[in-house]
Design an enzyme around this catalytic site. Sequence first.
Site, mmCIF file in Angstrom:
data_model
loop_
_atom_site.group_PDB
_atom_site.id
_atom_site.type_symbol
_atom_site.label_atom_id
_atom_site.label_comp_id
_atom_site.label_asym_id
_atom_site.label_seq_id
_atom_site.Cartn_x
_atom_site.Cartn_y
_atom_site.Cartn_z
ATOM 1 N N HIS A 248 -16.842 20.470 44.496
ATOM 2 C CA HIS A 248 -16.439 19.709 43.381
ATOM 3 C C HIS A 248 -17.397 20.588 42.173
ATOM 4 O O HIS A 248 -18.364 20.365 41.864
ATOM 5 C CB HIS A 248 -16.728 18.272 43.565
ATOM 6 C CG HIS A 248 -16.350 17.616 42.178
ATOM 7 N ND1 HIS A 248 -17.080 16.713 41.585
ATOM 8 C CD2 HIS A 248 -15.055 17.575 41.552
ATOM 9 C CE1 HIS A 248 -16.636 16.359 40.609
ATOM 10 N NE2 HIS A 248 -15.139 16.648 40.568
ATOM 11 N N GLU B 125 -21.029 19.731 43.695
ATOM 12 C CA GLU B 125 -21.226 18.750 44.905
ATOM 13 C C GLU B 125 -20.342 19.338 45.927
ATOM 14 O O GLU B 125 -18.957 19.617 45.938
ATOM 15 C CB GLU B 125 -20.450 17.485 44.296
ATOM 16 C CG GLU B 125 -21.349 16.627 43.590
ATOM 17 C CD GLU B 125 -20.698 15.433 42.769
ATOM 18 O OE1 GLU B 125 -21.314 14.319 42.467
ATOM 19 O OE2 GLU B 125 -19.394 15.334 42.628
ATOM 20 N N ASN C 50 -19.287 11.474 39.628
ATOM 21 C CA ASN C 50 -17.842 10.669 39.149
ATOM 22 C C ASN C 50 -18.039 9.213 39.194
ATOM 23 O O ASN C 50 -17.774 8.275 38.454
ATOM 24 C CB ASN C 50 -16.558 11.186 39.450
ATOM 25 C CG ASN C 50 -16.254 12.489 38.920
ATOM 26 O OD1 ASN C 50 -17.006 12.724 37.955
ATOM 27 N ND2 ASN C 50 -15.363 13.219 39.291
ATOM 28 N N SER D 239 -11.677 15.359 42.666
ATOM 29 C CA SER D 239 -12.802 14.327 42.078
ATOM 30 C C SER D 239 -12.850 13.164 42.730
ATOM 31 O O SER D 239 -14.014 12.451 42.791
ATOM 32 C CB SER D 239 -12.517 14.239 40.853
ATOM 33 O OG SER D 239 -12.271 15.383 40.021
HETATM 34 N N1 LIG Z 1 -10.658 18.141 34.665
HETATM 35 C C1 LIG Z 1 -11.739 17.922 35.019
HETATM 36 O O1 LIG Z 1 -12.789 17.582 34.213
HETATM 37 C C2 LIG Z 1 -12.157 17.837 36.438
HETATM 38 C C3 LIG Z 1 -13.533 18.143 37.023
HETATM 39 C C4 LIG Z 1 -13.651 18.489 38.134
HETATM 40 C C5 LIG Z 1 -12.738 18.274 39.235
HETATM 41 N N2 LIG Z 1 -11.311 18.014 38.851
HETATM 42 C C6 LIG Z 1 -10.519 18.018 39.680
HETATM 43 O O2 LIG Z 1 -9.761 19.256 39.711
HETATM 44 C C7 LIG Z 1 -8.335 19.079 39.960
HETATM 45 C C8 LIG Z 1 -7.718 19.872 39.114
HETATM 46 O O3 LIG Z 1 -7.536 19.204 38.026
HETATM 47 P P1 LIG Z 1 -7.391 19.804 36.539
HETATM 48 O O4 LIG Z 1 -8.195 18.717 35.428
HETATM 49 O O5 LIG Z 1 -7.691 21.144 36.386
HETATM 50 O O6 LIG Z 1 -5.641 19.564 36.292
HETATM 51 P P2 LIG Z 1 -4.929 20.252 35.245
HETATM 52 O O7 LIG Z 1 -3.676 19.190 35.298
HETATM 53 O O8 LIG Z 1 -5.629 20.672 34.212
HETATM 54 O O9 LIG Z 1 -4.467 21.496 36.324
HETATM 55 C C9 LIG Z 1 -3.701 21.621 37.522
HETATM 56 C C10 LIG Z 1 -2.853 23.000 37.706
HETATM 57 O O10 LIG Z 1 -2.494 23.008 38.861
HETATM 58 C C11 LIG Z 1 -1.013 23.470 38.812
HETATM 59 N N3 LIG Z 1 -0.400 23.364 40.074
HETATM 60 C C12 LIG Z 1 0.539 22.003 40.198
HETATM 61 N N4 LIG Z 1 1.132 22.082 41.404
HETATM 62 C C13 LIG Z 1 0.797 23.308 41.930
HETATM 63 C C14 LIG Z 1 1.313 24.040 43.139
HETATM 64 N N5 LIG Z 1 1.892 23.453 43.924
HETATM 65 N N6 LIG Z 1 0.518 25.374 43.299
HETATM 66 C C15 LIG Z 1 -0.085 25.863 42.246
HETATM 67 N N7 LIG Z 1 -0.477 25.097 41.391
HETATM 68 C C16 LIG Z 1 -0.065 24.156 40.988
HETATM 69 C C17 LIG Z 1 -0.440 23.184 37.392
HETATM 70 O O11 LIG Z 1 0.341 24.069 36.942
HETATM 71 C C18 LIG Z 1 -1.716 22.938 36.558
HETATM 72 O O12 LIG Z 1 -1.992 24.319 35.874
HETATM 73 C C19 LIG Z 1 -8.157 17.876 40.349
HETATM 74 O O13 LIG Z 1 -8.348 17.420 41.594
HETATM 75 C C20 LIG Z 1 -9.291 17.153 39.704
HETATM 76 O O14 LIG Z 1 -9.460 15.794 40.100
HETATM 77 C C21 LIG Z 1 -11.093 18.037 37.475
#
Ligand SMILES: NC(=O)c1ccc[n+]([C@@H]2O[C@H](COP(=O)([O-])OP(=O)(O)OC[C@H]3O[C@@H](n4cnc5c(N)ncnc54)[C@H](O)[C@@H]3O)[C@@H](O)[C@H]2O)c1
Length: 596
Positions: free
Chosen positions: A142, A154, A192, A121
């Site tokens: 994204h 995006e 964002n 993000s």
């Molecule tokens: N939460 C949101 O609203 C949102 C929206 C758009 C983008 N994002 C982006 O998406 C990405 C993930 O965010 P999220 O909110 O889903 O996080 P999250 O914490 O909910 O999930 C992350 C997952 O990654 C896994 N993980 C960690 N290390 C790993 C590895 N080495 N190999 C495989 N899996 C691994 C974890 O076990 C976890 O299940 C981030 O870059 C975030 O910025 C988030």
Amino acid sequence: MAREFSTVGVVGLGTMGAGIVEVFARNGIDVVAVEISEPALERGRVTLTGSTDRAVAKGKLAAADRDALHERVHFAVGLDALHSVDLVIEAVPEHLDLKQRIFAELDRVCRPETILATNTSSLSVTEISVATTRPNQVIGIHFFNPAPVMKLVEVVRTVVTSPEVVADVEALCARLGKVDVTINDRAGFIANALLFGYLNHAVAMFESHYATREDIDAAMKLGCGLPMGPLALMDLIGLDTAYEILDTMYRRGGRDRRHAPVPLLKQMVTAGLLGRKSGRGFYTYERPGSPVVVPDELTPPATDAALADGARAITKVGIVGSGTMATGIIEVFAKAGYEVVSVTRGAEKSAMVCEAVKTSLNKGVVRGKLAEADRDAALGRISWSATLDHLADVDLVVEAVVEELSVKKALFASLDEICKPGVVLATTTSSLPVIDVAMATQRPADVVGLHFFNPAPVMPLVEVVRTIRTSPETTATARAVCAALGKTGVVCGDRSGFIVNALLFPYLNDAVKMLEASYSTADDIDHAMKLGCGYPMGPFELLDVVGLDVSLAIQRELYLELREPGFAPAPLLEHLVTAGYLGRKTRRGFRDHSHR
Ligand SMILES: NC(=O)c1ccc[n+]([C@@H]2O[C@H](COP(=O)([O-])OP(=O)(O)OC[C@H]3O[C@@H](n4cnc5c(N)ncnc54)[C@H](O)[C@@H]3O)[C@@H](O)[C@H]2O)c1
């Protein structure tokens, strides 16, 4: 010919990853879904099952399609399972070193032609790409939360991403039924960058007890038509993720203090209050992962209890003024059964207001929303006057005259002399300090702000503004009156912009700055906010409706009161106002409306 993607890999099955798996599998693409451990894999599987089961229950997905969808997903621990996919999307936590490690590993495991994408993000896609030997095949894709629902993607190209890869990914987004905006690699991209300053500001309001979490969220939902309030959205995003995004944006985005995470966020993350995913964030949820909010110790009592809390009985209401707001407010009170005394500056004005109220009520009758008898009863409850003396026996006065402090102060001084003791005196000001008006009377404890939104008969929100002198009884009365009007009253402190304008206008101003910096176009920015965040209008559409002069005035007030450098009005906004491009009302603002 666009590249065919028949199998994609998704790394990390958390909030975003599980949703991204669903998007691909729903569209007939095989998915290899990868996690770091068996328990994490199981959590991802449960999230996917829960989401698709809900879609079936809601009638949005056939049971057979759900089963086919699940058959397309192959779950695995470790990146090795991704050796033959065409595209990988990484969705692991928002840490640069972690993402770089994963991309270096993906570079080794995946075929040379595989495209490697990150769902980051806020981190630099460029910095992630240089961890591989194929930065020209690295791109940002994204998705928005929840990925199966939000239409926007995006697509982030770096200076080295090859144009073919960009084109292939754009075609893929279309196949997924998404709308993409393709942009360069900048912290927060479009959505964002415009969203997180607002979210952080809302957290600061909550932290400083400026308003309750329910009131902050209700204000933005009902005042701006947003699909959810900022604190509920933080819970959905995940507070740990939101913290990392803010922190990265602060460091990458020019150290704008508005992106410095509010201290409360760090405390909540440390305490394990991560939002929906952990079952508790700003709100408490039925269980981890559930969207259902349950009452907790911060849940306010129902309005009935507020009534018992010393609210005064109100039956007769005086409304001063003859403009749009006064007219709407007269209608609202009369329809709700109050006896109304309208006071204007002369019989001619009264006749105009009376006509306007009649016209509006008649529209309700024509549309079948109001019975003729109820219209007649409402009109029968209003008396028309051109002298304040007729307000001697009302229980509440709502002032809605011109937005000039001297005029309002003089009026309140007169009301102080005329009105009986115990009356609640309310101002509808949207930008002046309520305390200034209150101090023009000898009874500041009885003075409160009642900030209605335009058009008053339609908009469900009223901001109840209490000053440092407003008594709890006055606030309780104001809130009870809002409830009796069928409106939601949200209580806030007496600061410039109250809740809604203070949170809304800096975001609009930021959108203007983004346009001014040529990062994106007005169309793409509007698209991003509507399709990525579910806003009813994009910032430029809204600015043209509200009026650029009005917006600039509000933004100036906010800047002057809070001295926040990030609130300085965008020069482009000032220039447009100077040029007389004020929006729809002058047929030209950010867009040309002359042909519409
Ligand atoms: N939460 C949101 O609203 C949102 C929206 C758009 C983008 N994002 C982006 O998406 C990405 C993930 O965010 P999220 O909110 O889903 O996080 P999250 O914490 O909910 O999930 C992350 C997952 O990654 C896994 N993980 C960690 N290390 C790993 C590895 N080495 N190999 C495989 N899996 C691994 C974890 O076990 C976890 O299940 C981030 O870059 C975030 O910025 C988030």
